[in-house]
Design an enzyme around this catalytic site. Sequence first.
Site, PDB file in Angstrom:
ATOM      1  CB  THR A 108      -0.956  -0.001   1.221  1.00  0.00           C
ATOM      2  OG1 THR A 108      -1.638  -1.233   1.279  1.00  0.00           O
ATOM      3  CG2 THR A 108      -1.971   1.104   1.173  1.00  0.00           C
ATOM      4  NE  ARG A 165      -8.441  -7.809   0.867  1.00  0.00           N
ATOM      5  CZ  ARG A 165      -7.487  -6.934   1.139  1.00  0.00           C
ATOM      6  NH1 ARG A 165      -7.146  -6.015   0.250  1.00  0.00           N
ATOM      7  NH2 ARG A 165      -6.861  -6.959   2.288  1.00  0.00           N
ATOM      8  N   GLY A 220      -9.791  -4.063   1.223  1.00  0.00           N
ATOM      9  CA  GLY A 220      -9.012  -4.057   2.454  1.00  0.00           C
ATOM     10  C   GLY A 220      -9.397  -2.861   3.306  1.00  0.00           C
ATOM     11  CG  ASP A 221      -6.279  -1.394   5.775  1.00  0.00           C
ATOM     12  OD1 ASP A 221      -5.979  -1.979   4.700  1.00  0.00           O
ATOM     13  OD2 ASP A 221      -5.441  -0.823   6.479  1.00  0.00           O
ATOM     14  N   GLY A 239      -0.384  -3.182   5.182  1.00  0.00           N
ATOM     15  CA  GLY A 239      -0.300  -4.598   5.522  1.00  0.00           C
ATOM     16  C   GLY A 239      -1.669  -5.253   5.419  1.00  0.00           C
TER      17      GLY A 239
HETATM   18  N1  GLY Z   1      -3.693  -2.634   3.524  1.00  0.00           N
HETATM   19  C1  GLY Z   1      -4.066  -2.822   2.201  1.00  0.00           C
HETATM   20  C2  GLY Z   1      -4.961  -3.938   1.954  1.00  0.00           C
HETATM   21  O1  GLY Z   1      -5.084  -4.833   2.787  1.00  0.00           O
HETATM   22  O2  GLY Z   1      -5.565  -3.978   0.916  1.00  0.00           O
END
Ligand code: GLY
Length: 316
Positions: free
Chosen positions: A165, A193, A195-196, A217
Amino acid sequence: MQGPPLIVANAEIRDEFIVAGMERLQAGAQALEVAEYVASLVEDDPAEHTVGYGGLPNVLGQVELDASIMDGATLRAGAVAALHGFRHPIRVARQVMERLPHVLLVGEGANRFAAEIGAERRVMISPGAAVAWAQRLQAICADGEPLDTIELATRALRASQGSDTMNVIVRDSAGNLSSAVTTSGIAWKYPGRLGDSPIIGAGNYCDNRYGAATCMGLGEAAIRVSAAAQVVTLLRLGWTAEAAAREVTGQIAHLIGTSHTPNHMARADWVRILVVDAQGNFSAAATRPGLSFKVHVAGESRPRLCEAASVGASLS
Ligand code: GLY
């Protein structure tokens, strides 16, 4: 005490991108503009395999991009997720913030919006990423057995290429904070999907009064503890940047340590959190040793490389 303008970013970002951001910051640009600008430079870098053009695709070979940006002065935020075919997800995220009464657009809605605002299109898979995907698929399908997408992703993710990232937190001369995050997510992920990174409060949070935090991460772990919002809440309660980063990273280390399943993503089982408080104090913590970050303070010629604190599991 009012600290100097600064840029805090993950160590993988090229110095030249951070220096270019600092030049704008010192010329009077606001934190929000500089955060977007630095992120957009990284999105064009073909050598960066977890962001933008150079990012690795999902298990079906499509690069799906997530990005978010937050303005600490107003708490306005914009984000896009599973965007494809546009050069600068961070710019689209910024425009979500500016032009819609929404914070997050995903998938086809994000693509529709990007097209309507005239965002620049690009074939968002580099030749290197396409080759890496083909090789990965060949390796997991070697026995010729037909596989559904769940099984394809499960096998592919056993050797995930990580989820580095791009994180940048900017503090300008007026003390305004802004944070930007942009990513292609975990390589070989199941399509759709998130992520954060596009989730305000998970991978990105920013409030001038207390501080800002961004995560890198394993996004699933950061989502499960609302990592970035939690760090900023701890700052609000008077914790130092270092203590807040350590506490939330410790919670994530515990989750990662107890979450191993047959689908466990061996190379992406870490998280690093960057923090800048309202006074410009900065810190970072990670769930494993050897992870660094960069800090460029106005007046210094180049970014400094700093080690993130390595934190074990915490249940507090
Ligand atoms: N931290 C980025 C992701 O998990 O997509």
